[in-house]
Design a protein around this motif. Structure first.
Motif, short mmCIF file in Angstrom:
data_model
loop_
_atom_site.label_atom_id
_atom_site.label_comp_id
_atom_site.label_asym_id
_atom_site.label_seq_id
_atom_site.Cartn_x
_atom_site.Cartn_y
_atom_site.Cartn_z
N ILE A 193 63.72 89.31 4.57
CA ILE A 193 63.33 88.05 3.94
C ILE A 193 64.48 87.60 3.04
CG2 ILE A 193 61.67 86.87 2.46
CD1 ILE A 193 59.58 88.91 3.24
N THR A 194 65.01 86.43 3.34
CA THR A 194 66.13 85.87 2.59
C THR A 194 65.67 84.66 1.80
OG1 THR A 194 67.72 86.59 4.28
CG2 THR A 194 68.45 84.88 2.74
N GLY A 195 65.91 84.68 0.48
CA GLY A 195 65.61 83.54 -0.35
C GLY A 195 66.78 82.58 -0.38
N PHE A 196 66.48 81.28 -0.32
CA PHE A 196 67.52 80.24 -0.30
C PHE A 196 67.36 79.42 -1.57
CE2 PHE A 196 69.30 76.33 2.06
CZ PHE A 196 70.61 76.76 1.91
N MET A 212 59.54 88.70 -3.57
CA MET A 212 59.34 88.54 -2.14
C MET A 212 60.52 88.95 -1.28
SD MET A 212 58.52 84.91 -0.20
CE MET A 212 57.10 84.53 -1.22
N CYS A 213 61.74 88.71 -1.77
CA CYS A 213 62.91 88.71 -0.89
C CYS A 213 63.72 90.00 -0.94
CB CYS A 213 63.81 87.53 -1.23
SG CYS A 213 63.02 85.94 -0.91
N ASP A 214 64.42 90.26 0.17
CA ASP A 214 65.36 91.38 0.26
C ASP A 214 66.74 90.97 -0.24
OD1 ASP A 214 63.56 93.22 1.73
OD2 ASP A 214 63.70 91.67 3.28
N ARG A 215 67.06 89.70 -0.08
CA ARG A 215 68.35 89.20 -0.56
C ARG A 215 68.24 87.71 -0.81
NH1 ARG A 215 72.80 88.20 4.16
NH2 ARG A 215 71.44 87.16 5.65
N ILE A 216 69.24 87.15 -1.49
CA ILE A 216 69.25 85.73 -1.80
C ILE A 216 70.57 85.12 -1.39
CG2 ILE A 216 67.57 85.82 -3.67
CD1 ILE A 216 69.96 85.79 -5.64
N ALA A 217 70.51 83.86 -0.98
CA ALA A 217 71.70 83.05 -0.72
C ALA A 217 71.62 81.85 -1.65
CB ALA A 217 71.74 82.61 0.74
#
Length: 307
Positions: A34-37, A201-206
Motif C-alpha cells: 500500500i503506497t500513500g500519495f 495504512m501504508c507501507d510507504r509514501i510518495a
C-alpha cells in the motif's frame, strides 16, 4: 525490490497551456504493497491519477500496467485497475447485491462465486441483500470496495477513500484494505490528506510537490530512533550533546537527538558526571505530519481536490 512492479510511471509529464502540471515523474508500485500519495494543494496528485487511469493523456512519458503501455493496450490495462474516488455512487433503491450484479455485468468472467467472495472479503454478508439507501457511509464504502474488486484487479487506486467516515469506519476500511493487499497481492495506491490515517495504512509514501516527485520512503524510515532530552543548563546541554556526536534539534524546553537505545545509558552517565539537572530522557517519534512538513517546507496539507 526484487519483485516486478504492477504499475510503472515512466518520466510522466503533463503540460496544460504553458504550465507544466507534472514534471518527469517516475514511480513503481508493487504487489501486496500500500503506497500513500501525498502532496500540498495543487501539487498534481489528481492529474497523476487521471493519467494512470487513462482519463488524461500525458504530454510525455508512459504508464505501464504489468509491463504493457496503457497507450498501447488501453482496455487491457484498465481491466487490471479498480478505482474508488471519495464516496462511491451506487443505485440506492436496490440492494447491495443487485448493485454488484450490475457492475459484474460490465466485466467478462465475473461469476456468482466471485461476487460472494468479495462480499465475504469486505464483511457484508449480513447486509448485502438490503437496499443501499439503508446503508451507513461506512457500509457504502465497503460496497464500493467490493465493486472495485469484482474483476480481480491487480492495482487499486483510492482517492480520499475515508472522507466522511467516523473513526470506527476508518479503522474497518483500513483493515479490509490491508487484507486485500496482503491476501490478494493487490498493489494499492492511496491519495489522501489524512496523514494520520496514511501513517497507519501504508507501507510507504510518495510525496509530490509542484508536479515533481520529491521523496519516496518506506514508512519504517519515518520511525527512526529519536530521543527528547531536557536538562539544565540549557546551553551546556547542547554543547555536550554536540560534542558526543549527536545531531541536535531544539524542541520545547530541550532537544531532540537521533540516537540508538544502547547509547542512552552512557549519555545519562555523562549528565550525571557533569552534575547537570536532568529532567527528561524519553523516546520521541516524529509523526508523518512532521515529516511531510519538513519535506514540503510547510506546504498546505488539507485538500478536497487537486486539479
Amino acid at each position: 525490490m526484487g519483485m516486478q512492479p504492477v504499475v510503472e510511471l515512466k518520466n510522466l509529464s503533463k503540460t496544460i497551456g504553458k504550465k507544466k502540471i507534472i514534471d518527469d515523474l517516475s514511480l513503481s508500485l508493487y504487489p501486496g504493497q500500500i503506497t500513500g500519495f501525498l502532496g500540498p494543494n495543487g501539487a498534481g496528485k489528481t492529474t497523476t491519477i487521471r493519467m494512470m487511469v487513462g482519463l488524461m493523456n500525458p504530454t510525455s512519458g508512459d504508464v505501464l500496467i504489468e509491463g504493457v503501455s496503457l497507450a498501447d493496450d488501453f482496455e487491457g490495462g484498465l481491466s487490471k485497475i479498480g478505482v474508488i474516488v471519495e464516496n462511491p455512487e451506487m443505485y440506492k433503491f436496490i440492494s447491495g447485491y443487485k448493485n454488484l450484479i450490475h457492475f459484474a455485468n460490465m466485466h467478462e468472467g465475473v461469476t456468482k462465486e466471485r461476487i460472494d467472495e468479495v462480499v465475504n472479503q469486505v464483511g457484508m454478508q449480513n447486509r448485502i441483500h438490503e437496499k443501499v439507501s439503508t446503508y451507513s457511509l461506512g457500509m457504502r464504502q465497503r460496497l464500493g470496495l467490493a465493486q472495485a474488486l469484482l474483476h480481480n484487479p491487480k492495482f487499486l487506486i483510492l482517492d480520499e477513500p475515508t472522507n466522511g467516515l467516523d473513526p470506527a469506519g476508518i479503522r474497518e476500511f483500513r483493515e479490509h484494505l490491508r487484507n486485500v493487499a496482503e491476501n490478494e497481492g493487490v498493489s494499492v495506491f492511496v491519495s489522501s490528506h489524512m496523514l494520520s490515517e496514511i501513517e497507519l495504512m501504508c507501507d510507504r509514501i510518495a510525496v509530490i510537490q509542484n508536479g515533481k516527485l520529491i521523496d519516496i520512503r518506506e514508512m519504517s524510515e519515518t520511525q527512526e530512533s529519536h530521543y527528547y532530552i531536557e536538562a539544565l543548563p540549557l546551553d551546556a546541554t547542547e554543547v555536550l550533546l554536540t560534542e558526543e556526536g549527536f545531531t541536535v534539534e531544539s524542541y520545547k524546553d530541550g532537544f531532540i537527538i537521533h540516537a540508538e537505545k544502547g547509547q542512552i545509558p552512557a549519555l545519562i552517565q555523562q549528565f550525571t558526571a557533569q552534575k547537570y539537572e536532568l529532567f527528561a530522557v524519553q523516546p520521541y517519534r516524529k509523526t508523518l505530519e512532521d515529516e511531510f512538513l519538513e519535506m514540503t517546507g510547510g506546504g498546505q496539507i488539507a485538500e478536497a481536490h487537486t486539479k
